[in-house]
Design an enzyme around this catalytic site. Structure first.
Site, PDB file in Angstrom:
ATOM      1  N   SER A 177      73.794  15.554 -37.696  1.00 34.54           N
ATOM      2  CA  SER A 177      75.045  16.873 -37.670  1.00 34.54           C
ATOM      3  C   SER A 177      76.250  16.263 -38.364  1.00 34.54           C
ATOM      4  O   SER A 177      76.526  14.890 -38.380  1.00 34.54           O
ATOM      5  CB  SER A 177      75.181  17.094 -36.277  1.00 34.54           C
ATOM      6  OG  SER A 177      74.041  17.649 -35.570  1.00 34.54           O
TER       7      SER A 177
HETATM    8  N1  SAH Z   1      71.682  14.991 -32.488  1.00 37.69           N
HETATM    9  C1  SAH Z   1      71.121  14.632 -33.913  1.00 37.69           C
HETATM   10  C2  SAH Z   1      70.651  16.164 -34.642  1.00 37.69           C
HETATM   11  C3  SAH Z   1      69.306  15.800 -35.180  1.00 37.69           C
HETATM   12  S1  SAH Z   1      68.769  17.507 -35.967  1.00 37.69           S
HETATM   13  C4  SAH Z   1      71.706  13.508 -34.311  1.00 37.69           C
HETATM   14  O1  SAH Z   1      72.619  13.159 -34.050  1.00 37.69           O
HETATM   15  O2  SAH Z   1      71.219  13.097 -35.526  1.00 37.69           O
HETATM   16  C5  SAH Z   1      68.120  18.212 -34.645  1.00 37.69           C
HETATM   17  C6  SAH Z   1      66.811  17.556 -34.143  1.00 37.69           C
HETATM   18  O3  SAH Z   1      66.195  18.514 -33.006  1.00 37.69           O
HETATM   19  C7  SAH Z   1      65.931  17.374 -35.039  1.00 37.69           C
HETATM   20  O4  SAH Z   1      65.431  16.040 -35.009  1.00 37.69           O
HETATM   21  C8  SAH Z   1      64.541  18.318 -34.486  1.00 37.69           C
HETATM   22  O5  SAH Z   1      63.168  17.611 -34.658  1.00 37.69           O
HETATM   23  C9  SAH Z   1      64.830  18.383 -33.241  1.00 37.69           C
HETATM   24  N2  SAH Z   1      64.450  19.629 -32.305  1.00 37.69           N
HETATM   25  C10 SAH Z   1      64.081  20.855 -32.874  1.00 37.69           C
HETATM   26  N3  SAH Z   1      63.291  21.600 -31.719  1.00 37.69           N
HETATM   27  C11 SAH Z   1      63.264  20.809 -31.015  1.00 37.69           C
HETATM   28  C12 SAH Z   1      62.507  20.670 -29.537  1.00 37.69           C
HETATM   29  N4  SAH Z   1      62.043  21.851 -28.943  1.00 37.69           N
HETATM   30  N5  SAH Z   1      62.600  19.629 -28.373  1.00 37.69           N
HETATM   31  C13 SAH Z   1      63.090  18.616 -29.057  1.00 37.69           C
HETATM   32  N6  SAH Z   1      63.692  18.390 -30.322  1.00 37.69           N
HETATM   33  C14 SAH Z   1      63.687  19.408 -31.302  1.00 37.69           C
END
Ligand code: SAH
Length: 213
Positions: A60
């Site tokens: 993000s």
């Molecule tokens: N907070 C992270 C952002 C990652 S993007 C950072 O700092 O990098 C969002 C993430 O949410 C992705 O890796 C995706 O795989 C995950 N995601 C989507 N749906 C999900 C679910 N139901 N349970 C757990 N993770 C999920």
């Protein structure tokens, strides 16, 4: 990489955008974002932009991380108690959360990213952060109730499990599609008198998906 000056410049820009909570400013200054992106992208690590982390997912934008964590910190005394993050990704936001909360549970559905986050975080030794491989649509009941819940992926609705697992007095911040159309940041405050929902600015998060991958 000697990054403290470029990180300080990033944080000054965040402050110019309105980020002011001391704990959030300190956490954004402390966590080295370049450790969470691929080596080819290190030069962009302190720009206010999302970047690819593999598996079609993104880290993000720092501005959005700071905004959402600030919304959590504004809701209660410091430090926050137990926090649940849905969507560990590369682990960057989890590291930020670990500096403003007593305990952080972060759940990720894609094994390759769960493993990547563990690798990224190993050297930082963050004893109050627990990484879980699982489907965050169901929350993580073992850690409930949570003082705060934060999601880094957005669907049409907020799963009922998240609201169930929020403590009274707790706050949830997540992207979701609103009646106005498009994805917005949504804040849920669970009060003794019931749920208070507030819809904020438009955002662009990767989709919330169910099941493991
Ligand atoms: N907070 C992270 C952002 C990652 S993007 C950072 O700092 O990098 C969002 C993430 O949410 C992705 O890796 C995706 O795989 C995950 N995601 C989507 N749906 C999900 C679910 N139901 N349970 C757990 N993770 C999920």
């Amino acid at each position: 990489m000697e990054s403290s000056a470029v990180r300080a410049a990033m944080v000054r820009k965040l402050q110019a955008q309105g980020i002011s909570h001391p704990a959030v400013v300190a956490a954004m200054l402390a966590v080295e974002r370049h450790r969470f992106v691929d080596s080819a992208l290190v030069n962009q690590a302190y720009e206010d932009t999302s970047l690819p982390i593999g598996q079609g997912q993104t880290i993000s934008k720092p501005g959005v991380v700071a905004r959402m964590v600030e919304l959590l910190c504004q809701s209660s005394a410091q430090p926050l108690g137990r926090v649940l993050e849905i969507g560990t990704g590369c682990g960057y936001q989890a590291a930020v959360l670990s500096r403003v909360a007593r305990e952080v549970y972060s759940i990720e559905r894609i094994r390759a990213l769960h493993d990547k986050a563990r690798d990224n975080l190993r050297a930082l030794r963050v004893p109050n952060l627990h990484l879980i491989l699982g489907d965050g649509m169901a929350g993580f009941a073992q850690g409930a109730p949570y003082a705060a819940i934060i999601a880094a992926a957005g669907g049409n609705d907020l799963p009922a499990a998240w609201i169930d697992q929020l403590a009274v007095g707790g706050r949830l911040v997540a992207p979701a599609v609103t009646a106005a159309g498009g994805q917005h940041l949504v804040v849920i405050d669970k009060t003794a008198r019931g749920i208070v929902r507030t819809e904020l600015e438009a955002v662009h998060f990767v989709p919330l998906k169910s099941g493991l991958a």
